[in-house]
Design an enzyme around this catalytic site. Structure first.
Site, short mmCIF file in Angstrom:
data_model
loop_
_atom_site.label_atom_id
_atom_site.label_comp_id
_atom_site.label_asym_id
_atom_site.label_seq_id
_atom_site.Cartn_x
_atom_site.Cartn_y
_atom_site.Cartn_z
N ILE A 1 -81.42 -42.99 66.66
CA ILE A 1 -81.84 -44.07 65.77
C ILE A 1 -81.37 -45.42 66.30
CG2 ILE A 1 -81.48 -45.02 63.44
CD1 ILE A 1 -81.36 -41.99 62.54
N ASP A 2 -80.16 -45.47 66.82
CA ASP A 2 -79.59 -46.70 67.35
C ASP A 2 -80.36 -47.18 68.58
OD1 ASP A 2 -77.73 -48.70 67.09
OD2 ASP A 2 -76.15 -47.67 68.16
#
Length: 686
Positions: free
Chosen positions: A425-426
């Site tokens: 996600i990052d």
């Protein structure tokens, strides 16, 4: 194949001369010179020092030098990759694996031993980060690896290590993973290890302690270890290890159990029940569990042969499958072993360092952001090429994250070259922020990729409004309580740094008023510490968390005058070092006295500056001193020395020195100082 700092097949200089991490990429010298020349023509031309020597002019010159250096390190395919340095357990376990499989060779053993010896501290121990204290499990594993390499236990460096190990409680006090490695050779009893039955694979997702309650990195490791635990192999030990026990006749002295009414007591007793079950398992169930676990492992092998793009799952998957009958020439194992060889970094002195994983997607998006913010034109060929590579890396297939988000369309990016099962996600948020900075000729393709990524990231929001790294709502309290789980964080709860990057991405895409973005903002505001900072899950520590959150909040429309922003500014000013930089030691994860304290580093100074600049502090004394520190500590070739570990795998337990952090973050901070904030709120509203 060998790897260098930039992913090429050349050799690295030894540690003593490699602090600058300045080896060239696979781009040839002519292209590097051309790239550097183009960079100079696409950024503000700094005045010569003799003509004007203002702090701003010095920052311009430093930025131009750093841009040249970063452009010259781009791979011909468009990506950047710096070394990912962790600790010697990677190298020790690589030798132990080779010993277990019977594939050790003199050259590899000699090179690994050379590296391990070079990392030993004067007191005979090994630490898990530069300047850290001696760590028992790392010291045991390094010692055993050197014994395998032929070092005598009577040699001074070995005797010092074994004496310290005994002082710390010996092997019995080591972590479970270390004792598993020793059990593979009969140096420890399998029955004295926590039990992890392969039947775990059958637990449905609503039952506590099912495999999807574990973070993806732990899940990929635990599934193969359930096979190893069930089969309990023992290879003949080439020598005894009595010197690592406080009492060789009682290597595992009894310990009093935890109170029955405590969670620790409950799980200790559950472990005893599982040990009893192992003696008389349901044979058909056990057979089916081993088969299901092996299928689960094989199905998750990536195209490059690795598992999840990280070393621990790959090592244990190879052992587990080999125990189930896969010979070393089987395509699955052959590819797996080849993938581990690609994690080897060979240095000019002949030493061989193993990376725990590789970070090309992360490094490439951060390098793209840095160059764009430093004034490189949006249509610069290097940036366009980087976007081409990143677009090809977008993941279009489902992975384990679909267990909790079954209807969500894929669209994320992973951290590594190959890791389609576990997009990050990052990384996805930062890749989108990079894509939005580049004027790519195929806007339709870029926009489609951005829309897919934003939809996927929004779908991965946890119930509390924040985001974890790989899964949604991976917050079970039970996995960390297992006797087996003493090797670091084993769940993936939302964190401030990841949530901040997603919020910043959504704001840049014009979604700052979306209710889901607002929930993320509210969560971040509620997570601010009393001191004014934010905890850094994936970087060290409060300086990283604060450097991530403040720019995100301001980009999302929180005014610089907001009390939360002002508290963050005051805290950053209060922890600035006398030399003008910022630093934070990894000990801040378990000792509050270290919060915001440590030797100044280039990356941490840049994080603090990024927060202060976003908060409107460009003309402040703190920013002036911080910029001056970066200018003064820049090396002649345009980079910075950074031997300290500023990246986090598991807080305190597993630390990382990303060798490209010393470049990309100072370039970003200096670029924003010289050229202004890239996504100021007024620009977004316009």
């Amino acid at each position: 194949m060998t790897a260098t700092t930039d992913g090429s097949t050349g050799a690295l200089p030894p540690r003593a001369t490699s602090a600058n991490d300045s080896s060239t990429s696979t781009t040839d010298s002519a292209s590097a010179a051309s790239a550097a020349s183009t960079a100079r023509s696409t950024t503000a031309t700094p005045p010569p020092p003799a003509a004007v020597d203002t702090p701003f002019a010095a920052a311009e010159r430093a930025t131009a030098r750093a841009v040249d250096h970063l452009l010259a390190r781009q791979n011909a395919e468009g990506w950047w990759k710096g070394d990912l340095e962790t600790n010697v357990t990677m190298d020790a376990e690589d030798l132990l694996l080779r010993q277990f499989l019977g594939i050790q060779d003199e050259r590899t053993t000699r090179a690994a031993a050379l590296f391990i010896r070079s990392e030993q501290r004067p007191d005979g121990t090994w630490a898990t980060f530069l300047g850290g204290p001696g760590e028992l499990s790392a010291t045991i594993e390094a010692y055993v690896a050197l014994r395998l390499a032929g070092d005598s236990p009577e040699a001074p460096h070995m005797a010092a290590a074994s004496a310290w190990i005994r002082e710390q409680g010996g092997v019995a006090a080591a972590r479970v993973f270390t004792r598993i490695w020793l059990a593979l050779f009969g140096w420890w009893k399998w029955e004295d290890l926590p039990e992890m039955p392969p039947e775990l694979i059958f637990l449905p997702k609503w039952v506590p302690l099912n495999i999807y309650d574990f973070g993806c990195w732990a899940r990929q490791t635990i599934v193969p270890l359930t096979i190893v635990s069930a089969l309990r192999p023992v290879r003949p030990a080439p020598f005894p290890l009595d010197e690592l026990h406080t009492d060789p006749l009682r290597p595992n002295p009894p310990r009093p159990p935890a109170p029955v009414a405590s969670w620790d007591g409950f799980f200790q007793r559950l472990d005893k029940v599982l040990h009893q079950y192992r003696k008389l398992p349901l044979k058909r169930l056990r057979r089916n569990a081993l088969a299901s676990a092996s299928r689960w492992i094989v199905e998750r092998q990536e195209n490059d042969g690795c598992w999840g793009g990280i070393q621990p799952p790959a090592v244990y998957s190879i052992i587990a499958l080999h125990l189930l009958g896969y010979d070393l020439d089987h395509p699955v194992l052959r590819a797996g072993l080849a993938s581990l060889d690609r994690f080897a970094v060979w240095r000019e002195d002949g030493a061989r360092m193993i990376e725990a994983c590789q970070s090309p997607v992360w490094d490439t998006c951060l390098a793209t952001i840095a160059l764009a913010d430093a004034g490189v034109k949006p249509d610069h060929p290097a940036l366009v090429k980087a976007v081409d590579w990143m677009l090809d890396e977008q993941i279009h297939r489902p992975g384990d994250w679909t267990v909790r988000r079954p209807g969500l369309t894929p669209g994320g990016w992973a951290f590594e070259f190959h890791n389609d099962n576990y997009p990050d996600i990052d990384d996805t948020a930062e890749v989108v922020l990079a894509l939005k900075r580049v004027a790519h000729p195929d806007r339709v393709r870029v926009d489609a990729a951005v829309q897919r990524a934003a939809r996927w990231n929004l779908g991965m929001q946890s119930r509390n409004g924040a985001w974890g790294a790989f899964d949604a709502d991976n917050t079970s309290p039970f996995p960390n309580r297992l006797p087996f789980s003493d090797f670091g964080e084993v769940v993936d709860p939302p964190s401030a740094d990841v949530t901040a990057h997603v919020v910043e991405m959504l704001a840049v895409l014009g979604k700052q008023h979306d209710p889901r973005t607002r929930r993320g903002i509210e969560w971040l505001l509620a997570e601010q510490e009393e001191n004014g900072g934010w905890f850094g899950r994936w970087g060290v520590n409060y300086v990283y968390g604060t450097g991530s959150v403040v720019p995100a909040l301001v980009t999302a429309g929180i005014p610089a005058s907001h009390p939360a922003i002002r508290r963050a500014v005051r805290w950053l000013e209060s922890v600035q070092n006398t030399d003008g930089g910022w630093g934070e030691d990894l000990r801040s994860y378990h000792d509050d006295a270290w919060i915001g304290r440590g030797a100044s580093t280039a990356s941490q100074t840049a994080w603090a500056l990024m927060a202060l600049l976003a908060a409107g502090e460009r003309e402040s004394e703190a920013v002036r001193r911080g910029v001056a520190h970066l200018v003064a500590t820049q090396t002649e070739d345009g980079t910075w020395d950074e031997p300290y570990f500023t990246g986090t795998g598991f807080p305190w337990d597993f630390s990382i020195n990303y060798h490209l952090y010393r470049q990309v973050f100072p370039v970003t901070a200096l670029g924003r100082y010289v050229h202004g904030e890239p996504f100021a709120p007024e620009r977004l509203e316009a």
